[in-house]
Design a protein around this motif. Structure first.
Motif, short mmCIF file in Angstrom:
data_model
loop_
_atom_site.label_atom_id
_atom_site.label_comp_id
_atom_site.label_asym_id
_atom_site.label_seq_id
_atom_site.Cartn_x
_atom_site.Cartn_y
_atom_site.Cartn_z
N HIS A 4 0.85 -1.19 0.00
CA HIS A 4 0.00 0.00 0.00
C HIS A 4 0.89 1.24 0.00
N ILE A 5 0.82 2.03 -1.06
CA ILE A 5 1.69 3.20 -1.22
C ILE A 5 0.87 4.48 -1.26
N TYR A 27 1.21 -2.36 -7.33
CA TYR A 27 1.03 -1.70 -6.05
C TYR A 27 -0.38 -1.12 -5.91
N ASP A 28 -0.85 -1.05 -4.68
CA ASP A 28 -2.12 -0.39 -4.35
C ASP A 28 -1.77 1.05 -3.97
N VAL A 29 -2.22 2.01 -4.78
CA VAL A 29 -1.75 3.39 -4.66
C VAL A 29 -2.89 4.33 -4.26
N ALA A 30 -2.64 5.13 -3.21
CA ALA A 30 -3.53 6.22 -2.83
C ALA A 30 -2.82 7.53 -3.16
N GLU A 31 -3.58 8.59 -3.34
CA GLU A 31 -3.02 9.87 -3.77
C GLU A 31 -3.33 10.99 -2.79
N ALA A 32 -2.40 11.95 -2.72
CA ALA A 32 -2.62 13.18 -1.96
C ALA A 32 -1.97 14.31 -2.75
N GLY A 33 -2.66 15.47 -2.79
CA GLY A 33 -2.15 16.60 -3.56
C GLY A 33 -1.40 17.62 -2.73
N SER A 34 -1.27 17.39 -1.43
CA SER A 34 -0.56 18.32 -0.55
C SER A 34 -0.03 17.57 0.66
N GLY A 35 0.90 18.21 1.37
CA GLY A 35 1.42 17.61 2.59
C GLY A 35 0.36 17.46 3.65
N GLU A 36 -0.49 18.46 3.77
CA GLU A 36 -1.56 18.42 4.77
C GLU A 36 -2.52 17.27 4.49
N PRO A 50 -2.56 0.39 7.09
CA PRO A 50 -1.41 1.30 7.07
C PRO A 50 -0.65 1.26 5.75
N PHE A 51 -0.08 2.40 5.41
CA PHE A 51 0.74 2.47 4.20
C PHE A 51 2.08 1.79 4.45
N ASP A 52 2.56 1.09 3.43
CA ASP A 52 3.86 0.43 3.51
C ASP A 52 4.99 1.36 3.10
N GLU A 112 13.00 2.80 -12.68
CA GLU A 112 13.96 3.14 -11.63
C GLU A 112 13.23 3.34 -10.31
N LEU A 113 12.10 4.07 -10.35
CA LEU A 113 11.33 4.28 -9.13
C LEU A 113 10.85 2.95 -8.58
N ALA A 114 10.36 2.06 -9.45
CA ALA A 114 9.87 0.76 -9.00
C ALA A 114 11.00 -0.05 -8.36
N ALA A 115 12.21 0.05 -8.91
CA ALA A 115 13.34 -0.68 -8.34
C ALA A 115 13.68 -0.15 -6.95
N ARG A 116 13.63 1.15 -6.80
CA ARG A 116 13.92 1.74 -5.49
C ARG A 116 12.85 1.35 -4.47
N ILE A 117 11.60 1.31 -4.91
CA ILE A 117 10.52 0.90 -4.02
C ILE A 117 10.73 -0.54 -3.57
N ARG A 118 11.02 -1.43 -4.51
CA ARG A 118 11.23 -2.83 -4.15
C ARG A 118 12.38 -2.97 -3.15
N ALA A 119 13.48 -2.25 -3.39
CA ALA A 119 14.62 -2.33 -2.48
C ALA A 119 14.25 -1.81 -1.10
N LEU A 120 13.52 -0.72 -1.05
CA LEU A 120 13.15 -0.13 0.24
C LEU A 120 12.18 -1.03 1.00
N LEU A 121 11.24 -1.65 0.30
CA LEU A 121 10.30 -2.57 0.95
C LEU A 121 11.02 -3.82 1.45
N ARG A 122 12.01 -4.29 0.70
CA ARG A 122 12.81 -5.43 1.17
C ARG A 122 13.55 -5.06 2.45
N ARG A 123 14.09 -3.86 2.50
CA ARG A 123 14.79 -3.42 3.70
C ARG A 123 13.84 -3.32 4.88
N ALA A 124 12.63 -2.84 4.62
CA ALA A 124 11.65 -2.72 5.70
C ALA A 124 11.32 -4.09 6.27
#
Length: 230
Positions: A4-5, A27-36, A50-52, A112-124
Motif C-alpha cells: 500500500h503506497i 502496487y495499491d496506490v492512494a493519492e494526496a495533492g498536498s502535505g496536509e 497502514p501504508f507500507d 527506476e522508481l519501482a526498483a527503489r521501491i522494491r529495495a526499500l520494501l525489502r529493507r523494511a
C-alpha cells in the motif's frame, strides 16, 4: 497482498502518470495533492490499512515535502522516498535529514522508481527479521526485537537507520565502504549515491552517540568508509 503506497504530488498530471505506472507494477496506490492532505490520509488509514511506503514530492504547496517528512518521522518509521526536481546537494541532503530514506530526481524512469521501491520494501521487511542481541559498551542492539538502547534508554531509529546500524554491528571493527553499505543496506549496486550513506550515518550518530561531534561507536575511517567500534 499488494503493498500500500501513498503518493504525494501536487501536479495532477504527474500524479496520475505515476499512479498508473505503480499500479502496473502491482502496487495499491492512494493519492494526496498536498502535505496536509497526506498527513490526514496517513492518520486515517494507519489503524486499519497502514501504508507500507510513501513517495513525497519536495515542492508542494503550503506544507512542503521537507515539513511533511519531518512530521511523518515524528509519528512513524514508514519508508519514505522523496522526489526532487533538482540534483542540488542541499535539497537532497535536506530531504534525507528531514527523514526520507531515499530520493529520486525528476525526470526519472518508472522502472527506476519501482526498483527503489522494491529495495526499500525489502529493507523494511529485513528490519523485522531476527538475530541475537549485540552489545557494544553502553550501546545495545536487539535485531530480533528491532530495539536499540543507549545507556539503557530505548532509541528510536527509522528502519533504514536500524539496518545500517545492524550491518555495521554485524561487521564490528571492520571498515565498510560506502559502496558496500549501499549494496547491503540499500540493495543498490548501480544507482546508489554515497550521500545516502553519509547523511544516514550523521543522523544515526545523533541518536546513538552521547556526543555526535566526537563519536565513539560509529567511526569514520577517512578515505575508506565507516565502522562500528567493537
Amino acid at each position: 497482498m499488494a503493498s500500500h503506497i501513498l503518493l504525494v504530488e501536487d501536479d495532477e498530471r504527474i500524479r496520475t502518470s505515476m499512479r498508473l505506472a505503480l499500479e502496473d507494477e502491482g502496487y495499491d496506490v492512494a493519492e494526496a495533492g498536498s502535505g496536509e492532505e497526506a498527513l490526514e490520509l496517513y492518520a486515517q488509514t494507519s489503524a486499519h490499512s497502514p501504508f507500507d511506503l510513501l513517495i513525497v514530492d519536495i515542492m508542494l504547496p503550503g506544507m512542503d515535502g521537507f515539513a511533511c517528512c519531518r512530521e511523518l518521522r515524528r509519528q512513524s518509521s514508514v519508508p519514505i522516498i522523496m522526489v526532487t526536481a533538482r540534483t542540488d546537494t542541499h535539497d537532497v541532503v535536506a530531504g534525507l535529514e528531514a527523514g526520507a530514506d531515499d530520493y529520486v530526481t525528476k525526470p526519472f524512469e518508472p522502472k527506476e522508481l519501482a526498483a527503489r521501491i522494491r529495495a526499500l520494501l525489502r529493507r523494511a521487511r529485513a528490519a523485522d527479521a531476527g538475530g541475537a542481541a549485540l552489545v557494544f559498551g553502553d550501546l545495545e542492539i536487539q535485531p530480533d526485537a528491532g530495539v536499540v538502547r543507549l545507556s539503557g534508554d530505548e532509541v528510536h531509529l527509522t528502519r533504514t537507520e536500524f539496518l545500517l546500524l545492524c550491518e555495521l554491528a554485524a561487521n564490528a571493527g571492520k571498515v565498510l565502504s560506502r559502496e558496500q553499505l549501499l549494496e547491503r543496506v540499500w540493495s543498490y549496486d548501480y544507482f546508489g549515491d554515497g550521500r545516502l550513506v553519509d547523511v544516514h550515518v550523521r543522523r544515526l550518530r545523533t541518536k546513538v552517540e552521547p556526543d555526535p561531534a566526537n563519536p565513539r561507536h560509529v567511526l569514520t575511517v577517512r578515505g575508506l568508509g565507516y565502522k562500528l567500534a567493537p
